[in-house]
Design a protein around this motif. Sequence first.
Motif, PDB file in Angstrom:
ATOM      1  N   THR A 193       0.842  -1.194   0.000  1.00 49.59           N
ATOM      2  CA  THR A 193       0.000   0.000   0.000  1.00 49.59           C
ATOM      3  C   THR A 193       0.876   1.242   0.000  1.00 49.59           C
ATOM      4  OG1 THR A 193      -0.155  -0.086   2.426  1.00 49.59           O
ATOM      5  CG2 THR A 193      -1.905  -1.155   1.175  1.00 49.59           C
ATOM      6  N   ILE A 194       0.559   2.177  -0.899  1.00 49.36           N
ATOM      7  CA  ILE A 194       1.279   3.441  -0.992  1.00 49.36           C
ATOM      8  C   ILE A 194       0.263   4.559  -0.782  1.00 49.36           C
ATOM      9  CG2 ILE A 194       2.816   4.880  -2.368  1.00 49.36           C
ATOM     10  CD1 ILE A 194       4.009   2.157  -1.783  1.00 49.36           C
ATOM     11  N   ASP A 195       0.379   5.277   0.332  1.00 43.85           N
ATOM     12  CA  ASP A 195      -0.586   6.316   0.700  1.00 43.85           C
ATOM     13  C   ASP A 195       0.105   7.669   0.610  1.00 43.85           C
ATOM     14  OD1 ASP A 195      -2.363   4.211   1.292  1.00 43.85           O
ATOM     15  OD2 ASP A 195      -1.492   4.026   3.304  1.00 43.85           O
ATOM     16  N   LEU A 196      -0.284   8.453  -0.385  1.00 46.32           N
ATOM     17  CA  LEU A 196       0.470   9.657  -0.720  1.00 46.32           C
ATOM     18  C   LEU A 196      -0.207  10.950  -0.300  1.00 46.32           C
ATOM     19  CD1 LEU A 196       1.745   8.708  -4.295  1.00 46.32           C
ATOM     20  CD2 LEU A 196       2.993   8.622  -2.143  1.00 46.32           C
ATOM     21  N   ASP A 197      -1.517  11.033  -0.393  1.00 47.34           N
ATOM     22  CA  ASP A 197      -2.168  12.324  -0.169  1.00 47.34           C
ATOM     23  C   ASP A 197      -3.623  12.092   0.205  1.00 47.34           C
ATOM     24  OD1 ASP A 197      -2.823  14.954  -0.049  1.00 47.34           O
ATOM     25  OD2 ASP A 197      -2.480  15.419  -2.151  1.00 47.34           O
ATOM     26  N   ALA A 221       3.936   2.313   2.558  1.00 47.98           N
ATOM     27  CA  ALA A 221       4.571   3.609   2.769  1.00 47.98           C
ATOM     28  C   ALA A 221       3.471   4.652   2.861  1.00 47.98           C
ATOM     29  CB  ALA A 221       5.538   3.938   1.640  1.00 47.98           C
ATOM     30  N   TYR A 222       3.599   5.582   3.806  1.00 46.20           N
ATOM     31  CA  TYR A 222       2.602   6.630   3.961  1.00 46.20           C
ATOM     32  C   TYR A 222       3.296   7.963   4.196  1.00 46.20           C
ATOM     33  CZ  TYR A 222       3.457   4.752   8.688  1.00 46.20           C
ATOM     34  OH  TYR A 222       4.046   4.264   9.823  1.00 46.20           O
ATOM     35  N   GLU A 339      13.383  10.298  -0.159  1.00 48.58           N
ATOM     36  CA  GLU A 339      13.092   9.429  -1.300  1.00 48.58           C
ATOM     37  C   GLU A 339      13.806   8.089  -1.140  1.00 48.58           C
ATOM     38  OE1 GLU A 339      13.623  11.238  -5.155  1.00 48.58           O
ATOM     39  OE2 GLU A 339      12.956  13.171  -4.388  1.00 48.58           O
ATOM     40  N   GLY A 340      15.041   8.126  -0.677  1.00 44.68           N
ATOM     41  CA  GLY A 340      15.771   6.881  -0.459  1.00 44.68           C
ATOM     42  C   GLY A 340      15.144   6.034   0.633  1.00 44.68           C
ATOM     43  N   PHE A 341      14.601   6.687   1.659  1.00 40.74           N
ATOM     44  CA  PHE A 341      13.939   5.993   2.769  1.00 40.74           C
ATOM     45  C   PHE A 341      12.694   5.251   2.279  1.00 40.74           C
ATOM     46  CE2 PHE A 341      10.750   6.375   6.262  1.00 40.74           C
ATOM     47  CZ  PHE A 341      11.366   5.552   7.186  1.00 40.74           C
ATOM     48  N   ILE A 342      11.910   5.900   1.417  1.00 34.72           N
ATOM     49  CA  ILE A 342      10.677   5.312   0.903  1.00 34.72           C
ATOM     50  C   ILE A 342      10.947   4.317  -0.226  1.00 34.72           C
ATOM     51  CG2 ILE A 342       8.497   5.831  -0.291  1.00 34.72           C
ATOM     52  CD1 ILE A 342       8.469   6.648   2.604  1.00 34.72           C
TER      53      ILE A 342
END
Length: 369
Positions: A193-197, A221-222, A339-342
Motif C-alpha cells: 500500500t502506498i498512501d500519498l495524499d 509507505a505513507y 526518497e531513499g527511505f521510501i
Amino acid sequence: MDRILKERYKYTPLGRLAASGGAPEESFVPAQAEISTEAEAALCRVEPLPAATLREAAERSPHPGLTIDPLLLDNLGAETKQVQGVQIDIPAGCETSGILYIHLRYPSATPIQEGVQKYVQRHRIRAGRNSRVRVVVYHHACASADALIDSALLLEAEAGASVELFEVAETRATYFATVLTSIERDASVKVTTIDLDNSILRRNQFVTLAEPGADCNLEGAYLTARNQLADNYIRMHHASAHCRSNQLFKGVAEDDSRGAFTGHIYVAPDAQQTVALQENHNIVLSDRARIDTRPQLEIYADDVKCNHGATVGRLDPEAVYYMRQRGIALEAAKRLQIEGFIREVIDHTRLDDLERLLHDKVAKRLLHI
C-alpha cells in the motif's frame, strides 16, 4: 470487546463516519465513482461483492470484534444501489499474463447534489488453487476534499495460489478501508500500500494464515503533510503451523500531520514453526508532526520465531551534511534522503511502470520541503 475497539481506533476519528465538519449524518450524498479496468472481462467484472458474502467471511474470521467493527458495519449497512465494486475471480491453475489494473476516479458532484459525497465500495479478489495474479488498484484524487470513501475488500487465496496486490491511495479526502484476507495451504499473498495524499486515511488489514505453508507479506509507505492523518492497523493471525508473515511499513510526517501504525501478531497454540517478522520505521520532519507506532505480539506457541522493530526519528544529519559537502542544496539533500527511505518499499513492487510513477509522485510531494 469495547476495550478492544477503543484501542483499535485510538487514533482514528470515527465520528467522520457519521458527520463531516459538524454536519448531520443525513447530509451524506450517495455518490458513484468512475471505475475503469484493464483486465480480461472473463476474470474481472465491475460488480460489487454481495453484503451477505462479506458478512459470512467476517463471521468465519477468528479476529475478535470483527463482526461489530465500525468500518465494516458501516459498509455492510449501505443500501445495495449505493454500493460499487470490482470482483476478480481467477480459475484454478490459471496464471494471468500481465497486470490487472483497476482505476477508481471520484468526479465532482452535480449541481443538485448538496452535502458530503460518500462512496461505498465492496470488492473481491479470489485466486483459485495454484493460480497466479497481480492486481493494481489506484484511487485517484477526489474532486471534493470533504468526500468520504468507505471500501471493503475480501481477498482469498486458495491452496497453492499466489496473489500480489498493489494499492495506491491519493484521494485527498477521507479514505476508510477494510481488507479481509484468508490464505490457505502453501498459498502466498503480498499486499503493498502506498498512501500519498489523503486527508484522513484508516486502513484495517485482518489476515488469517489458515493452513500450513501459508505466507503473507505486507508492505506499505505513507506520507502525510499539513493536518493529514494516516492510520494503518494490522492484525496477523497465525492459525496454523509452518506459516510465515512479514511486515515492512515506512512513514514520513511533516507540518502538523500525524501517522499511526499498529501491527498485532497473534500466534495460536497449535501454530508451531511460525515465522513472523515486523518492521515499522518513521521520520518526522517538524516538531509538530507525530507518528505513533504500536508493535504487538501475542504468542501461545513455544516453537516460533517472532521479531519486531519500530523507530521514529528525524533525518540523518550526517547524511545531509555528506550531501551538502558535495554541492547539493539543503532542501534537495533532505528530499533525496526521504526518497531513499521510501524507495525500499516502492522498489519491492517489481513493476517498472508503477515504480517510475510512484517515484515521481513522491518527488512532487516533497518539492516544498
